[in-house]
Design an enzyme around this catalytic site. Sequence first.
Site, PDB file in Angstrom:
ATOM      1  N   GLY A  57      39.604 -13.250 -34.530  1.00  0.00           N
ATOM      2  CA  GLY A  57      39.068 -11.923 -34.804  1.00  0.00           C
ATOM      3  C   GLY A  57      39.438 -10.875 -33.768  1.00  0.00           C
ATOM      4  CE  LYS A 211      18.841  11.051 -50.381  1.00  0.00           C
ATOM      5  NZ  LYS A 211      20.256  10.873 -50.066  1.00  0.00           N
TER       6      LYS A 211
HETATM    7  C1  R5P Z   1      22.580  11.169 -46.959  1.00  0.00           C
HETATM    8  O1  R5P Z   1      21.905  11.975 -46.352  1.00  0.00           O
HETATM    9  C2  R5P Z   1      24.021  11.396 -47.310  1.00  0.00           C
HETATM   10  O2  R5P Z   1      24.379  12.737 -47.214  1.00  0.00           O
HETATM   11  C3  R5P Z   1      24.300  10.884 -48.706  1.00  0.00           C
HETATM   12  O3  R5P Z   1      23.552  11.649 -49.634  1.00  0.00           O
HETATM   13  C4  R5P Z   1      23.931   9.450 -48.866  1.00  0.00           C
HETATM   14  O4  R5P Z   1      24.310   8.710 -47.756  1.00  0.00           O
HETATM   15  C5  R5P Z   1      24.578   8.909 -50.115  1.00  0.00           C
HETATM   16  O5  R5P Z   1      24.277   7.552 -50.228  1.00  0.00           O
HETATM   17  P1  R5P Z   1      24.170   6.855 -51.647  1.00  0.00           P
HETATM   18  O6  R5P Z   1      25.438   7.167 -52.408  1.00  0.00           O
HETATM   19  O7  R5P Z   1      24.029   5.391 -51.319  1.00  0.00           O
HETATM   20  O8  R5P Z   1      22.952   7.398 -52.339  1.00  0.00           O
END
Ligand code: R5P
Length: 333
Positions: A57, A211
């Site tokens: 590795g 979110k």
């Molecule tokens: C988070 O704050 C980033 O900006 C992205 O929204 C996030 O990492 C996206 O991850 P996933 O596609 O797994 O939802």
Amino acid sequence: MLSLVHSVCHKKMEVQMEEAKHICVYSGCAHPELSQQIANYLGINLGKCHITHFPDGEIFAQFEENVRRADAFLIQPICNQPNDNLMELFIMMDAARRASAARITAVLPYFGYARQDRKDKPRVPITAKLVANLLTCAGADRVITMDLHAQQIQGFFDIPVDHLYARPVLVPHIKKLIGDNGVVVAPDSGSAKMAMAYGDMLDAGFAVVTKRRINATTVASSHLVGDVKDRICVITDDLTSTAGTLCAAAKILKANGAAKVYCAVSHCLLNETGKERLLSTPEIEQMITTDAVPVTDTLGGKIKVVSIAPLLGEAIRRIHDGKSVSSLFYINH
Ligand code: R5P
């Protein structure tokens, strides 16, 4: 004392640049196709650096040409196998420094570990800062990167950072899709600033979705702020991994009457879950992304890839020539 250290560092860089003779572009193993395209843009051969991974590795790198007095640009996105890719870059930089390169620039089209940029829970690391320290320690004189997860990460470095944006490359393609009926959507509060910058360039409306992350692969979008009825939406984000963020936002947009939903993402790090999710989400028409990291599967056209090689190539040329890079932040340069 601090100003003395800064002036000594400055002097050192001036001396280095007086000595730097020519641009050399070298590729780590993460994305040789992008490195080759950058070299093509610059009209030079990709430099010869032999990289081997031993059976245990360990990684070994050797420049197979003279790099003395070179203005060396080492290209390596920190994706897919981020730890190997980082270590490879450190080892390449160490070899370049010991071979008397005049200046070493770490070119990170994608800066991995950027999401670990704050201590928001007890007893956790700030790995983005650790990576910044390690890059400097390994020999980087400057860094070029693109669409950092948070702009403040530039401040983790005490060497110059040229922070580029994918927007000027993606916007012309997005404009063709949304025309004059577009709304740029931030899929979470953290990406609101980026979405507003896209909105300004596209002369489009703005909306934001809230979110909540349930676990590493699942998110829930609960509220929408902004009017998207009968509008063509483009969700903008710095990266996608499981596509949970994009798909949850797309669903809430369609539920609120959006005519169509597209996505524009700088770094496409889709894993298998993400690919399946994107394919099985008809609410998203298409995702536009860059080749900052290798995109091996375009999912039958659901993903469109636009190259950032000219952007990086031009940034390298301007840095070498001591010219402004900020004009690359806009579309007409
Ligand atoms: C988070 O704050 C980033 O900006 C992205 O929204 C996030 O990492 C996206 O991850 P996933 O596609 O797994 O939802």
